[in-house]
Structures are given as C-alpha cells and as structure tokens.
Design a protein around this motif. Structure first.
Motif, PDB file in Angstrom:
ATOM      1  N   TYR A   1     -47.446   8.234 -16.974  1.00 43.57           N
ATOM      2  CA  TYR A   1     -48.662   8.958 -17.473  1.00 43.57           C
ATOM      3  C   TYR A   1     -48.547  10.257 -17.793  1.00 43.57           C
ATOM      4  O   TYR A   1     -47.540  11.049 -17.317  1.00 43.57           O
ATOM      5  CB  TYR A   1     -49.758   8.546 -16.180  1.00 43.57           C
ATOM      6  N   PRO A   2     -49.649  10.718 -18.708  1.00 39.95           N
ATOM      7  CA  PRO A   2     -49.440  12.157 -18.988  1.00 39.95           C
ATOM      8  C   PRO A   2     -49.435  13.324 -17.684  1.00 39.95           C
ATOM      9  O   PRO A   2     -48.532  14.233 -17.730  1.00 39.95           O
ATOM     10  CB  PRO A   2     -50.693  12.491 -19.808  1.00 39.95           C
ATOM     11  N   LYS A   3     -50.054  12.879 -16.575  1.00 41.47           N
ATOM     12  CA  LYS A   3     -49.932  13.788 -15.605  1.00 41.47           C
ATOM     13  C   LYS A   3     -48.561  13.734 -14.921  1.00 41.47           C
ATOM     14  O   LYS A   3     -48.161  15.008 -14.720  1.00 41.47           O
ATOM     15  CB  LYS A   3     -50.815  13.382 -14.339  1.00 41.47           C
ATOM     16  N   ASP A   4     -47.700  12.908 -15.058  1.00 39.88           N
ATOM     17  CA  ASP A   4     -46.391  12.890 -14.638  1.00 39.88           C
ATOM     18  C   ASP A   4     -45.475  13.462 -15.781  1.00 39.88           C
ATOM     19  O   ASP A   4     -44.298  14.277 -15.487  1.00 39.88           O
ATOM     20  CB  ASP A   4     -45.947  11.437 -14.262  1.00 39.88           C
ATOM     21  N   LEU A   5     -45.678  13.248 -16.755  1.00 40.89           N
ATOM     22  CA  LEU A   5     -44.907  13.899 -18.184  1.00 40.89           C
ATOM     23  C   LEU A   5     -44.997  15.259 -17.991  1.00 40.89           C
ATOM     24  O   LEU A   5     -43.723  15.973 -18.222  1.00 40.89           O
ATOM     25  CB  LEU A   5     -45.417  13.052 -19.323  1.00 40.89           C
ATOM     26  N   GLY A   6     -46.096  15.921 -17.788  1.00 40.29           N
ATOM     27  CA  GLY A   6     -46.137  17.261 -17.714  1.00 40.29           C
ATOM     28  C   GLY A   6     -45.448  17.841 -16.637  1.00 40.29           C
ATOM     29  O   GLY A   6     -44.505  18.756 -16.888  1.00 40.29           O
ATOM     30  N   ALA A   7     -45.507  17.410 -15.517  1.00 40.07           N
ATOM     31  CA  ALA A   7     -44.558  17.827 -14.121  1.00 40.07           C
ATOM     32  C   ALA A   7     -43.004  17.426 -14.889  1.00 40.07           C
ATOM     33  O   ALA A   7     -42.072  18.445 -14.253  1.00 40.07           O
ATOM     34  CB  ALA A   7     -44.779  17.029 -13.300  1.00 40.07           C
ATOM     35  N   ILE A   8     -42.517  16.513 -15.263  1.00 42.90           N
ATOM     36  CA  ILE A   8     -41.262  16.215 -15.757  1.00 42.90           C
ATOM     37  C   ILE A   8     -40.794  17.246 -16.664  1.00 42.90           C
ATOM     38  O   ILE A   8     -39.578  17.872 -16.445  1.00 42.90           O
ATOM     39  CB  ILE A   8     -41.111  14.866 -16.353  1.00 42.90           C
ATOM     40  N   LEU A   9     -41.570  17.444 -17.601  1.00 47.52           N
ATOM     41  CA  LEU A   9     -40.912  18.899 -18.353  1.00 47.52           C
ATOM     42  C   LEU A   9     -41.002  20.237 -17.622  1.00 47.52           C
ATOM     43  O   LEU A   9     -39.989  20.808 -18.004  1.00 47.52           O
ATOM     44  CB  LEU A   9     -41.977  19.100 -19.537  1.00 47.52           C
ATOM     45  N   MET A  10     -41.760  20.515 -16.671  1.00 50.86           N
ATOM     46  CA  MET A  10     -41.673  21.597 -15.861  1.00 50.86           C
ATOM     47  C   MET A  10     -40.336  21.739 -15.050  1.00 50.86           C
ATOM     48  O   MET A  10     -39.544  22.269 -14.932  1.00 50.86           O
ATOM     49  CB  MET A  10     -42.832  21.962 -15.205  1.00 50.86           C
ATOM     50  N   LEU A  11     -40.361  20.333 -14.235  1.00 54.85           N
ATOM     51  CA  LEU A  11     -39.192  20.321 -13.133  1.00 54.85           C
ATOM     52  C   LEU A  11     -37.770  20.288 -13.775  1.00 54.85           C
ATOM     53  O   LEU A  11     -36.887  20.865 -13.352  1.00 54.85           O
ATOM     54  CB  LEU A  11     -39.283  18.924 -12.455  1.00 54.85           C
ATOM     55  N   ALA A  12     -37.635  19.509 -15.197  1.00 49.65           N
ATOM     56  CA  ALA A  12     -36.462  19.695 -16.135  1.00 49.65           C
ATOM     57  C   ALA A  12     -35.958  20.881 -16.793  1.00 49.65           C
ATOM     58  O   ALA A  12     -35.224  21.014 -17.272  1.00 49.65           O
ATOM     59  CB  ALA A  12     -36.396  18.173 -16.975  1.00 49.65           C
ATOM     60  N   ASP A  13     -37.303  21.497 -16.908  1.00 47.30           N
ATOM     61  CA  ASP A  13     -36.939  22.847 -17.642  1.00 47.30           C
ATOM     62  C   ASP A  13     -36.565  22.494 -19.070  1.00 47.30           C
ATOM     63  O   ASP A  13     -35.570  23.116 -19.520  1.00 47.30           O
ATOM     64  CB  ASP A  13     -36.239  23.776 -16.728  1.00 47.30           C
ATOM     65  N   VAL A  14     -37.134  21.785 -19.610  1.00 47.49           N
ATOM     66  CA  VAL A  14     -36.884  21.246 -21.072  1.00 47.49           C
ATOM     67  C   VAL A  14     -37.189  22.449 -22.145  1.00 47.49           C
ATOM     68  O   VAL A  14     -38.188  22.663 -21.974  1.00 47.49           O
ATOM     69  CB  VAL A  14     -37.371  19.745 -21.311  1.00 47.49           C
ATOM     70  N   ARG A  15     -36.276  22.672 -22.877  1.00 46.57           N
ATOM     71  CA  ARG A  15     -36.220  23.704 -23.936  1.00 46.57           C
ATOM     72  C   ARG A  15     -35.778  23.109 -25.189  1.00 46.57           C
ATOM     73  O   ARG A  15     -35.102  22.286 -25.187  1.00 46.57           O
ATOM     74  CB  ARG A  15     -35.795  25.041 -23.400  1.00 46.57           C
ATOM     75  N   PRO A  16     -36.298  23.790 -26.428  1.00 44.68           N
ATOM     76  CA  PRO A  16     -35.802  23.530 -27.896  1.00 44.68           C
ATOM     77  C   PRO A  16     -34.311  23.418 -27.719  1.00 44.68           C
ATOM     78  O   PRO A  16     -33.335  24.411 -27.337  1.00 44.68           O
ATOM     79  CB  PRO A  16     -35.964  24.661 -28.727  1.00 44.68           C
ATOM     80  N   ASP A  17     -33.703  22.490 -28.305  1.00 48.11           N
ATOM     81  CA  ASP A  17     -32.244  22.428 -28.591  1.00 48.11           C
ATOM     82  C   ASP A  17     -31.442  22.018 -27.329  1.00 48.11           C
ATOM     83  O   ASP A  17     -30.233  21.832 -27.698  1.00 48.11           O
ATOM     84  CB  ASP A  17     -31.617  23.614 -29.121  1.00 48.11           C
ATOM     85  N   MET A  18     -32.019  21.685 -26.281  1.00 49.64           N
ATOM     86  CA  MET A  18     -31.344  21.051 -25.350  1.00 49.64           C
ATOM     87  C   MET A  18     -30.929  19.688 -25.502  1.00 49.64           C
ATOM     88  O   MET A  18     -31.884  19.044 -26.005  1.00 49.64           O
ATOM     89  CB  MET A  18     -32.183  21.171 -23.744  1.00 49.64           C
ATOM     90  N   HIS A  19     -29.864  19.254 -25.020  1.00 51.57           N
ATOM     91  CA  HIS A  19     -29.519  17.848 -25.216  1.00 51.57           C
ATOM     92  C   HIS A  19     -29.878  17.099 -23.999  1.00 51.57           C
ATOM     93  O   HIS A  19     -29.670  17.267 -22.732  1.00 51.57           O
ATOM     94  CB  HIS A  19     -28.115  17.541 -25.543  1.00 51.57           C
ATOM     95  N   VAL A  20     -30.975  15.994 -23.928  1.00 49.38           N
ATOM     96  CA  VAL A  20     -31.338  15.468 -22.919  1.00 49.38           C
ATOM     97  C   VAL A  20     -30.908  13.950 -22.844  1.00 49.38           C
ATOM     98  O   VAL A  20     -31.130  13.023 -23.929  1.00 49.38           O
ATOM     99  CB  VAL A  20     -32.971  15.284 -22.597  1.00 49.38           C
ATOM    100  N   PHE A  21     -30.348  13.481 -21.743  1.00 54.58           N
ATOM    101  CA  PHE A  21     -29.957  11.831 -21.715  1.00 54.58           C
ATOM    102  C   PHE A  21     -31.242  11.292 -21.022  1.00 54.58           C
ATOM    103  O   PHE A  21     -31.852  11.882 -19.839  1.00 54.58           O
ATOM    104  CB  PHE A  21     -28.881  11.768 -20.618  1.00 54.58           C
ATOM    105  N   GLU A  22     -31.829  10.189 -21.453  1.00 57.48           N
ATOM    106  CA  GLU A  22     -32.743   9.383 -20.884  1.00 57.48           C
ATOM    107  C   GLU A  22     -32.162   7.870 -20.752  1.00 57.48           C
ATOM    108  O   GLU A  22     -31.633   7.348 -21.865  1.00 57.48           O
ATOM    109  CB  GLU A  22     -33.915   9.655 -22.002  1.00 57.48           C
ATOM    110  N   THR A  23     -32.410   7.231 -19.748  1.00 52.37           N
ATOM    111  CA  THR A  23     -32.522   5.877 -19.637  1.00 52.37           C
ATOM    112  C   THR A  23     -33.529   5.157 -19.286  1.00 52.37           C
ATOM    113  O   THR A  23     -34.470   5.671 -18.432  1.00 52.37           O
ATOM    114  CB  THR A  23     -31.209   5.825 -18.617  1.00 52.37           C
ATOM    115  N   GLY A  24     -33.796   4.097 -20.051  1.00 52.12           N
ATOM    116  CA  GLY A  24     -35.352   3.308 -19.606  1.00 52.12           C
ATOM    117  C   GLY A  24     -36.088   3.916 -20.706  1.00 52.12           C
ATOM    118  O   GLY A  24     -37.205   4.253 -20.083  1.00 52.12           O
TER     119      GLY A  24
END
Length: 281
Positions: A96-119
C-alpha cells in the motif's frame, strides 16, 4: 485560464496543461471514487452515472469538471503515483502507498542508486523506486508476475523507465549475483540498497554481505510478526546494525465546520517494515 495562470500552473512540472489523447487520467466523481481512464479519440467514459465522451476531455485543462449525460459531475486529473498503484492491473497483492512512502524514507533511496528488489509481484514497489530515480534489479520466480510488473512500470513511467529496470527470473533464496546493469562510478557488484518483499527474507539477507555495499540499507516488508522474529534473529547474528522494526498506521480525520473527529475507519496493520545497515563484521 489566461496565459499567466497557465504558465504558473505548469511551471516546473514538465507537463502540458491540456490533457492529451493516449495518456492516462483519473476521473473522480462526487463521492471521490476514482476511475483510471486512458484517453482515446472517439472513446467514451462509461459509469452507472452516465457517459462522458473522451473528445470533450482531450484538450481540456487538468482539473476541469465534466458532466455526464445524466448530470453527474466528474473532475479530470492526472493520476498520482498512489492512484496508479491502487488501480494498476495486478497478479499479486501490492504494497500500500502508506508503506511505500515509509520504505523510500527508511531506505533513503536517491537518484542513480542501485536497488536490489526481490518479489516484484505487480510492480508497485518497483514503480515507486524508479519514480525516485533509482536503478532497480528485481528477482522474480514467476514469469507472468515479471511480465505484469514490466507492463505496469512502462504504463506509469513510459518506455524509458524500463531502461533502468532489469527483472531476472531467479530464486533469491539460492543466491544474489552481481547486477547486470552498470552505472558510471558504481562499485563492481555492489548494490546501494536492498528491499525485500518475500515470505522468508532471512534466507536472502544471508546472501547480501558482499553484494550490498558497506553502509548500505536493507528494508524488508512482512505481514506476520513471526516472519519479523526470524528475520531479526538472522540480522542479529550477522554484520548488521541499527536494526529496527516499525509499522505504519494511516488514520484520516473528519473535518466539517465545528465537527472534528477521527474517521471511524482507518488503514491499520498491513505489514511490518524492518530496516538495518550493513556494517563491518
């Protein structure tokens, strides 16, 4: 709308004011129900409340109100990321969007970072990471889920989004390999972030040292507290620090004149978010 108002409304967005054929919009009725629509010349938007021809919408300004043949009112807007995620075709349950927003903040995702995602599922998390400017490598077991995720990513971000998105039909429980995508100045084989949305994230966490750079961040989403317990045991026994588990509760409020109170319904528990930093062993 005069020229000055139009210029102010579009300043910095890169989007034209006028709604165009071929783009997706959201039609919102008087009860705030949302309908995701792709505009086509000669097309029609149908609901139980009547019909609005697409040709009336095409060329109109975003935010314009339209009336169906029966007089029902609709507002035409470009959809937000949350609209896309909640309305996208799905094969698997989305975060859900409420959790997606928190994930971005907790992971501190920024432009050009390489993110591994599974599932990768239906691509909701992938779309969110790509919108933040990341390069995303995803592992997915099911080919139909991978195809659905790529289609949803392209529908939201266009074909260029796929240039930063690489989905491999792989089992992350077995191994995590170096990314196939390269980025200027990136350390060989090093991800900046890892975001896991799978039933047994602890089986992936053990593969991440050596694949995630030192100081990199792991975030795992799990619905069950027993999953969190096992993950925390694995992280506690490994080269991880600053480990924390949270959940996000979303409650709206009713505000109407002097009547102010919490709404009777809320989006409460959907999942737990566990995050940690990879540190020197």
């Amino acid at each position: 709308m005069n020229d000055a108002a139009a210029a102010a409304a579009s300043a910095g967005t890169g989007e034209p004011i006028e709604l165009r054929a071929g783009e997706s919009i959201v039609m919102i009725d008087s009860r705030r129900r949302r309908y995701l629509v792709t505009l086509q010349v000669g097309g029609e938007f149908h609901t139980h409340a009547g019909v609005v021809p697409h040709d009336e919408i095409i060329g109109a300004s975003e935010g314009t109100q339209f009336r169906s043949g029966s007089g029902a009112r609709f507002i035409a807007l470009r959809p937000t990321l949350a609209d896309h995620i909640l309305k996208m075709p799905r094969g698997a349950q989305v975060i859900y969007p409420k959790d997606l927003g928190a994930i971005l903040m907790l992971a501190d995702v920024r432009p050009d970072m390489h993110v591994f995602e599974t599932g990768v599922g239906s691509g909701a998390l992938s779309s969110t990471l790509l919108r933040a400017g990341a390069l995303v490598t995803g592992y997915e077991l099911r080919a139909d889920f991978a195809e659905r995720a790529e289609a949803n990513v392209a529908a939201l971000g266009g074909p260029t989004a796929l240039e930063r998105y690489d989905v491999e039909l792989r089992d992350a429980y077995e191994a995590v390999d170096v990314p196939r995508m390269c980025r200027t100045g990136a350390a060989s084989g090093a991800y900046d972030r890892a975001v896991l949305d799978i039933p047994e994230p602890w089986r992936v966490a053990v593969h991440l040292p050596g694949r995630l750079r030192l100081g990199g961040i792991l975030v795992a989403y799990n619905p069950s507290v027993t999953q969190v317990q096992q993950l925390r045991r694995t992280l506690d026994d490994g080269p991880w620090g600053l480990i924390e588990t949270i959940e996000v509760l979303h409650r709206s409020w009713h505000v109407e004149g002097a009547s102010v109170r919490p709404d009777h319904r809320m989006v409460a528990h959907t999942g737990f978010l566990t995050h940690a930093r990879l540190i020197e062993a």
